[in-house]
Design an enzyme around this catalytic site. Sequence first.
Site, PDB file in Angstrom:
ATOM      1  N   ILE A 231       0.839  -1.209   0.000  1.00  0.00           N
ATOM      2  CA  ILE A 231       0.000   0.000   0.000  1.00  0.00           C
ATOM      3  C   ILE A 231       0.869   1.252   0.000  1.00  0.00           C
ATOM      4  O   ILE A 231       0.587   2.201  -0.744  1.00  0.00           O
ATOM      5  CB  ILE A 231      -0.982  -0.027   1.191  1.00  0.00           C
TER       6      ILE A 231
ATOM      7  N   ASP B  32      -7.834   7.161   9.045  1.00  0.00           N
ATOM      8  CA  ASP B  32      -8.891   6.241   8.610  1.00  0.00           C
ATOM      9  C   ASP B  32      -9.089   5.149   9.660  1.00  0.00           C
ATOM     10  O   ASP B  32     -10.029   4.365   9.575  1.00  0.00           O
ATOM     11  CB  ASP B  32      -8.502   5.597   7.268  1.00  0.00           C
TER      12      ASP B  32
ATOM     13  N   HIS C  47     -12.695   3.830   8.936  1.00  0.00           N
ATOM     14  CA  HIS C  47     -11.975   2.642   8.432  1.00  0.00           C
ATOM     15  C   HIS C  47     -12.574   2.148   7.096  1.00  0.00           C
ATOM     16  O   HIS C  47     -13.082   1.032   7.010  1.00  0.00           O
ATOM     17  CB  HIS C  47     -12.003   1.516   9.480  1.00  0.00           C
ATOM     18  N   ILE C  48     -12.470   3.015   6.089  1.00  0.00           N
ATOM     19  CA  ILE C  48     -13.076   2.692   4.783  1.00  0.00           C
ATOM     20  C   ILE C  48     -12.033   2.523   3.683  1.00  0.00           C
ATOM     21  O   ILE C  48     -12.353   2.607   2.488  1.00  0.00           O
ATOM     22  CB  ILE C  48     -14.115   3.769   4.360  1.00  0.00           C
TER      23      ILE C  48
ATOM     24  N   SER D 259     -10.538   0.088   2.161  1.00  0.00           N
ATOM     25  CA  SER D 259     -10.772  -0.877   1.073  1.00  0.00           C
ATOM     26  C   SER D 259     -12.223  -0.870   0.587  1.00  0.00           C
ATOM     27  O   SER D 259     -12.624  -1.755  -0.176  1.00  0.00           O
ATOM     28  CB  SER D 259     -10.397  -2.285   1.552  1.00  0.00           C
TER      29      SER D 259
HETATM   30  P1  NDP Z   1       2.752  -4.983   3.543  1.00  0.00           P
HETATM   31  O1  NDP Z   1       3.133  -6.158   4.361  1.00  0.00           O
HETATM   32  O2  NDP Z   1       3.001  -5.008   2.086  1.00  0.00           O
HETATM   33  O3  NDP Z   1       3.424  -3.663   4.127  1.00  0.00           O
HETATM   34  C1  NDP Z   1       3.613  -3.485   5.485  1.00  0.00           C
HETATM   35  C2  NDP Z   1       4.824  -2.630   5.678  1.00  0.00           C
HETATM   36  O4  NDP Z   1       4.974  -2.395   7.086  1.00  0.00           O
HETATM   37  C3  NDP Z   1       6.119  -3.273   5.180  1.00  0.00           C
HETATM   38  O5  NDP Z   1       6.710  -2.443   4.241  1.00  0.00           O
HETATM   39  C4  NDP Z   1       6.960  -3.364   6.439  1.00  0.00           C
HETATM   40  O6  NDP Z   1       8.294  -3.011   6.177  1.00  0.00           O
HETATM   41  C5  NDP Z   1       6.355  -2.267   7.300  1.00  0.00           C
HETATM   42  N1  NDP Z   1       6.782  -2.433   8.672  1.00  0.00           N
HETATM   43  C6  NDP Z   1       6.814  -3.540   9.435  1.00  0.00           C
HETATM   44  N2  NDP Z   1       7.393  -3.280  10.605  1.00  0.00           N
HETATM   45  C7  NDP Z   1       7.741  -1.974  10.578  1.00  0.00           C
HETATM   46  C8  NDP Z   1       8.380  -1.114  11.482  1.00  0.00           C
HETATM   47  N3  NDP Z   1       8.794  -1.562  12.674  1.00  0.00           N
HETATM   48  N4  NDP Z   1       8.569   0.175  11.130  1.00  0.00           N
HETATM   49  C9  NDP Z   1       8.147   0.631   9.935  1.00  0.00           C
HETATM   50  N5  NDP Z   1       7.562  -0.150   9.016  1.00  0.00           N
HETATM   51  C10 NDP Z   1       7.343  -1.434   9.341  1.00  0.00           C
HETATM   52  O7  NDP Z   1       1.202  -4.758   3.848  1.00  0.00           O
HETATM   53  P2  NDP Z   1       0.128  -3.871   3.042  1.00  0.00           P
HETATM   54  O8  NDP Z   1       0.812  -2.694   2.460  1.00  0.00           O
HETATM   55  O9  NDP Z   1      -0.653  -4.739   2.171  1.00  0.00           O
HETATM   56  O10 NDP Z   1      -0.811  -3.412   4.264  1.00  0.00           O
HETATM   57  C11 NDP Z   1      -0.268  -2.648   5.314  1.00  0.00           C
HETATM   58  C12 NDP Z   1      -1.276  -2.471   6.435  1.00  0.00           C
HETATM   59  O11 NDP Z   1      -2.288  -1.568   6.039  1.00  0.00           O
HETATM   60  C13 NDP Z   1      -2.049  -3.717   6.849  1.00  0.00           C
HETATM   61  O12 NDP Z   1      -1.286  -4.513   7.743  1.00  0.00           O
HETATM   62  C14 NDP Z   1      -3.284  -3.153   7.491  1.00  0.00           C
HETATM   63  O13 NDP Z   1      -3.058  -2.980   8.868  1.00  0.00           O
HETATM   64  C15 NDP Z   1      -3.440  -1.786   6.839  1.00  0.00           C
HETATM   65  N6  NDP Z   1      -4.611  -1.706   5.956  1.00  0.00           N
HETATM   66  C16 NDP Z   1      -5.565  -0.777   6.241  1.00  0.00           C
HETATM   67  C17 NDP Z   1      -6.648  -0.617   5.406  1.00  0.00           C
HETATM   68  C18 NDP Z   1      -7.699   0.379   5.710  1.00  0.00           C
HETATM   69  O14 NDP Z   1      -8.849   0.127   5.400  1.00  0.00           O
HETATM   70  N7  NDP Z   1      -7.351   1.526   6.273  1.00  0.00           N
HETATM   71  C19 NDP Z   1      -6.830  -1.448   4.214  1.00  0.00           C
HETATM   72  C20 NDP Z   1      -5.750  -2.391   4.004  1.00  0.00           C
HETATM   73  C21 NDP Z   1      -4.687  -2.491   4.856  1.00  0.00           C
HETATM   74  P3  NDP Z   1       9.448  -4.129   6.158  1.00  0.00           P
HETATM   75  O15 NDP Z   1       9.202  -4.935   4.938  1.00  0.00           O
HETATM   76  O16 NDP Z   1      10.690  -3.324   6.160  1.00  0.00           O
HETATM   77  O17 NDP Z   1       9.262  -4.931   7.401  1.00  0.00           O
HETATM   78  C1  DGY Z   2      -7.378  -4.727   6.061  1.00  0.00           C
HETATM   79  O1  DGY Z   2      -7.640  -5.458   5.091  1.00  0.00           O
HETATM   80  O2  DGY Z   2      -6.495  -4.986   6.885  1.00  0.00           O
HETATM   81  C2  DGY Z   2      -8.156  -3.453   6.196  1.00  0.00           C
HETATM   82  O3  DGY Z   2      -7.994  -2.835   7.388  1.00  0.00           O
HETATM   83  C3  DGY Z   2      -9.573  -3.525   5.747  1.00  0.00           C
HETATM   84  O4  DGY Z   2      -9.635  -3.885   4.414  1.00  0.00           O
END
Ligand code: NDP
Ligand code: DGY
Length: 328
Positions: A164, A269, A293-294, A296
Site C-alpha cells: 500500500i 482512517d 476505516h473505509i 478498502s
Molecule cells: P505490507 O506487508 O506489504 O506492508 C507493510 C509494511 O509495514 C512493510 O513495508 C513493512 O516493512 C512495514 N513495517 C513492518 N514493521 C515496521 C516497522 N517496525 N517500522 C516501519 N515499518 C514497518 O502490507 P500492506 O501494504 O498490504 O498493508 C499494510 C497495512 O495496512 C495492513 O497490515 C493493514 O493494517 C493496513 N490496511 C488498512 C486498510 C484500511 O482500510 N485503512 C486497508 C488495508 C490495509 P518491512 O518490509 O521493512 O518490514
Molecule cells: C485490512 O484489510 O487490513 C483493512 O484494514 C480492511 O480492508
Amino acid sequence: RAAAVQRLMKVFVTRRIPPEGLAALSRAGDVQQWDSDEPIPQSELLAGVAGKDGLLCLLSDRIDKEVLDAAGPSLKVISTLSVGYDHLAIEEIKKRGIRVGYTPDILTDATAELTVALLLATSRRLPESVEEVKNGGWTTWKPLWMCGYGLSNSTVGIIGLGRIGQAVAHRLKPFGVKKFLYAGRHPKPEAAVELKAEFVPLAKLAEESDFVIVTCSLTPDTQGMCNRDFFCKMKKTSVFINTSRGTVVNQKDLYEALVNGHIAAAGLDVTTPEPLPTDNPLLSLKNCVILPHIGSATYATRNAMSVLAANNLLAGLKGESMPSELKL
Ligand code: NDP
Ligand code: DGY
C-alpha cells in the site's frame, strides 16, 4: 471422495459478507453464519466456532486463545477478510497447526486511493470548507481564508513502504512531490529506485517530511510508534495521515500535537478504539479528519476480498495451496 471432503467442511462465518463470497463457500461447505452487519457477541462467537473445520473472520474479531480453545482440534483453517492480521493470536494459531488465509494485493489500489483522498481532504481542509458553505461562514472570497498545504515541491515520508505504501507513493508522484523518504525494518531498493525514495531513520523522516503517511502493519514494534517524541520532531506545517491501524498512533499525544500546533493537521482512517466514541476529543478539532476505516471500501474490492477469503478457506480445508496464505 469430493463428497466426503465436502461433508467434513463445517465453516463458521462471523458476519454478513458480500454475496459472492458466501455463494462460493456455500457451494462447497456446510456454512453457519452470524447473519448481521453488526459484530458477533463473544458468547455467539464461542458457540459458533465449536467443532468447526474452518473460520472466516473479520479484522474486528479477536481470534485469541479463548476462541481457539472453543473451536477445538477440528479447526484447520482461519481465513480473514483483511490483509492486516494483528487481530489473530498468531503464536497460538501456529502451535495448533492451523493455516491462515488473508487478502493482500486485491485491496491495495482501493486503499492507496483512499489514502490519497484523505491526504488531500486533510491538507486542503475539505470537510471544514464544506461545513463553512453550509453554515454561512462563506461570506466572500478571502485571500487568507481556508488555506492549506499542497503536494507540489513537497517531501513525503512513508512509514512502511509495503504494497500500500508503494501504491500511495506512485499515486502522489504526479502531484509534483520533490522527494520521497521512507522508514521500515529493511531498505527496499527495488521499490525505492523508481520513486527515488530514500531509506531513513524514523526521526529523520519526522523532521524532514511535509506529509507523513503511515502504511505499515501493526506489530509490537510499531504499536505506539507515532508518539509525543515523534510529533515533536515533525514540522509545525506538516500533515500526518494514518491508514494502517489505530494503535500505531498514541492518540493522546496526537491530540496534544494538534492542539499545541506541533503539527498542522491529521487525517485518520483508523482509530483506537473503532468505532471512535463520538465524545473523543479528536472529533472536536477542525484540523483532524477522521474516517470510519473505509480504506478498502469499494464494491468491487469488498466483493473480491470476500471471494478470495472464501477460496482461501476452501483450498485450505481441501489441503491445497491457498490463493493467499500467510506464512506463519
Ligand atoms: P505490507 O506487508 O506489504 O506492508 C507493510 C509494511 O509495514 C512493510 O513495508 C513493512 O516493512 C512495514 N513495517 C513492518 N514493521 C515496521 C516497522 N517496525 N517500522 C516501519 N515499518 C514497518 O502490507 P500492506 O501494504 O498490504 O498493508 C499494510 C497495512 O495496512 C495492513 O497490515 C493493514 O493494517 C493496513 N490496511 C488498512 C486498510 C484500511 O482500510 N485503512 C486497508 C488495508 C490495509 P518491512 O518490509 O521493512 O518490514
Ligand atoms: C485490512 O484489510 O487490513 C483493512 O484494514 C480492511 O480492508
